[in-house]
Design a protein around this motif. Sequence first.
Motif, PDB file in Angstrom:
ATOM      1  N   ASP A  60       0.659  12.670   5.070  1.00  0.00           N
ATOM      2  CA  ASP A  60      -0.734  12.215   4.977  1.00  0.00           C
ATOM      3  C   ASP A  60      -1.539  12.735   6.169  1.00  0.00           C
ATOM      4  O   ASP A  60      -1.015  12.816   7.285  1.00  0.00           O
ATOM      5  N   ARG A  93       7.257  15.017  10.416  1.00  0.00           N
ATOM      6  CA  ARG A  93       7.164  14.002   9.354  1.00  0.00           C
ATOM      7  C   ARG A  93       7.047  14.766   8.047  1.00  0.00           C
ATOM      8  O   ARG A  93       6.054  15.479   7.830  1.00  0.00           O
ATOM      9  N   LYS A 124       7.363   6.150   3.816  1.00  0.00           N
ATOM     10  CA  LYS A 124       7.424   5.272   2.628  1.00  0.00           C
ATOM     11  C   LYS A 124       8.858   4.981   2.164  1.00  0.00           C
ATOM     12  O   LYS A 124       9.154   5.018   0.966  1.00  0.00           O
ATOM     13  N   GLU A 158       6.467   1.054   5.718  1.00  0.00           N
ATOM     14  CA  GLU A 158       5.059   1.044   5.310  1.00  0.00           C
ATOM     15  C   GLU A 158       4.867   0.670   3.847  1.00  0.00           C
ATOM     16  O   GLU A 158       3.839   1.004   3.256  1.00  0.00           O
ATOM     17  N   ASP A 185      -0.529   2.292   5.338  1.00  0.00           N
ATOM     18  CA  ASP A 185       0.086   2.227   4.003  1.00  0.00           C
ATOM     19  C   ASP A 185       0.605   0.830   3.698  1.00  0.00           C
ATOM     20  O   ASP A 185       0.539   0.375   2.552  1.00  0.00           O
TER      21      ASP A 185
HETATM   22 MG   LIG Z   1       1.529   6.095   6.001  1.00  0.00          MG
END
Ligand SMILES: [Mg+2]
Length: 349
Positions: A60, A93, A124, A158, A185
């Motif tokens: 993201d 990431r 996630k 998250e 998130d």
């Molecule tokens: Mg996030």
Amino acid sequence: MKLPRRFFQPLAAGAPEPFRELPVKLERMIHFVPPHNEKVRAKVGDLAATVDVVLGNLEDAVPADQKEAARKGFIAMGKEVDFAKTGTGLWTRINALNSPWILDDLFEVVGEIGSKLDVIMVPKVEGPWDIHYIDQLLAQLEARHKVEKPILVHAILETAEGVANVDAIASASPRMHGMSLGPADLAASRSMKTTRVGGGHPEYRVIADAKGEEARVSAQQDLWHYTIAKMVDACAANGIKAFYGPFGDFSDAAACEVQFRNAFLMGCAGAWTLHPSQVAIAKKVFAPDPDEVNFAARIVEAMPDGTGAVMLDGKMQDDATWKQAKVIVDLARLVADKDPELAKVYKLP
Ligand SMILES: [Mg+2]
Ligand SMILES: CC(C)(COP(=O)(O)OP(=O)(O)OC[C@H]1O[C@@H](n2cnc3c(N)ncnc32)[C@H](O)[C@@H]1OP(=O)(O)O)[C@@H](O)C(=O)NCCC(=O)NCCSC(=O)C[C@H](O)C(=O)O
């Protein structure tokens, strides 16, 4: 559950043995770099000496049409910069497990710079099954590309499901490095009513009982206390590290500092820095206070074998406070090794 004796076996023929203990490293900040941004990338050589970890972010905040540029940029950065020279960690990431980019992220990054990579942050994460998948795939890639040091895995906490499974995630693999809170998130996943990236909310507060006409005292509360506490316990119980994640309001250094400090006092090792202005805040917060270090050193000195009870400045010290003091002194030594200015202030023997 795997049999205990199989827990530390490599998951692919030719993959390195997993670590039995986490390497001891100072990780006060995980500094996020957008690798598709050439201007920022060009500064990473100098930046690396000023932070504990550089993370090339592929998930993201990278637009969908620049995912490939971010991956290529991160690989170029990994090849060009000598992170080992300054003892700076190199992390990435990757994109989420259900995204179209994850396989290329892992195949290309491990294939090109696997031997330079310390940690892969996985977003996630919902449960231990996500870690098992990454664990197996990384072992296969390490074997194929002759990576000799195991690449560690860091989960972002998250989603509500991830929080519900936090203990199982923390104990899923010897490859686990730690976990970070992902407040943005997580807020969405829980239907929390906030648009902020971390930090408090002015409407989340307690108020004193009414007493006639007196003004009622009211104070903002910490939205993240419960989750951070749960994450810290899961991590500490499994010998891995907990981190506060991002603080999105770069214009509010005071609030960032307070949020980071609460996390530090609760047991977190560091936080994410998204902008250069946050690096100094993390350095200040995630190093113990010199007066506290001085007092802790006196406790350790007063109880050389860590047992018994003594009085220091009117305060009782015993085996338990000795352990508390040891946490602070050990961290101060780690900081002092890297920071000559703080070494002078700490004056540790
Ligand atoms: Mg996030
Ligand atoms: C957010 C940014 C795009 C802002 O960048 P910019 O508009 O350039 O800000 P400034 O003009 O204030 O920047 C000043 C100078 O500093 C350089 N800069 C900016 N950011 C960085 C950085 N991260 N590292 C190194 N250098 C940086 C600028 O180039 C300027 O330089 P100069 O012009 O020479 O003076 C940018 O800060 C950015 O991209 N930050 C990272 C954002 C990010 O990674 N977000 C994702 C993580 S948070 C998240 O995902 C949520 C989480 O998962 C959850 O769920 O909670």
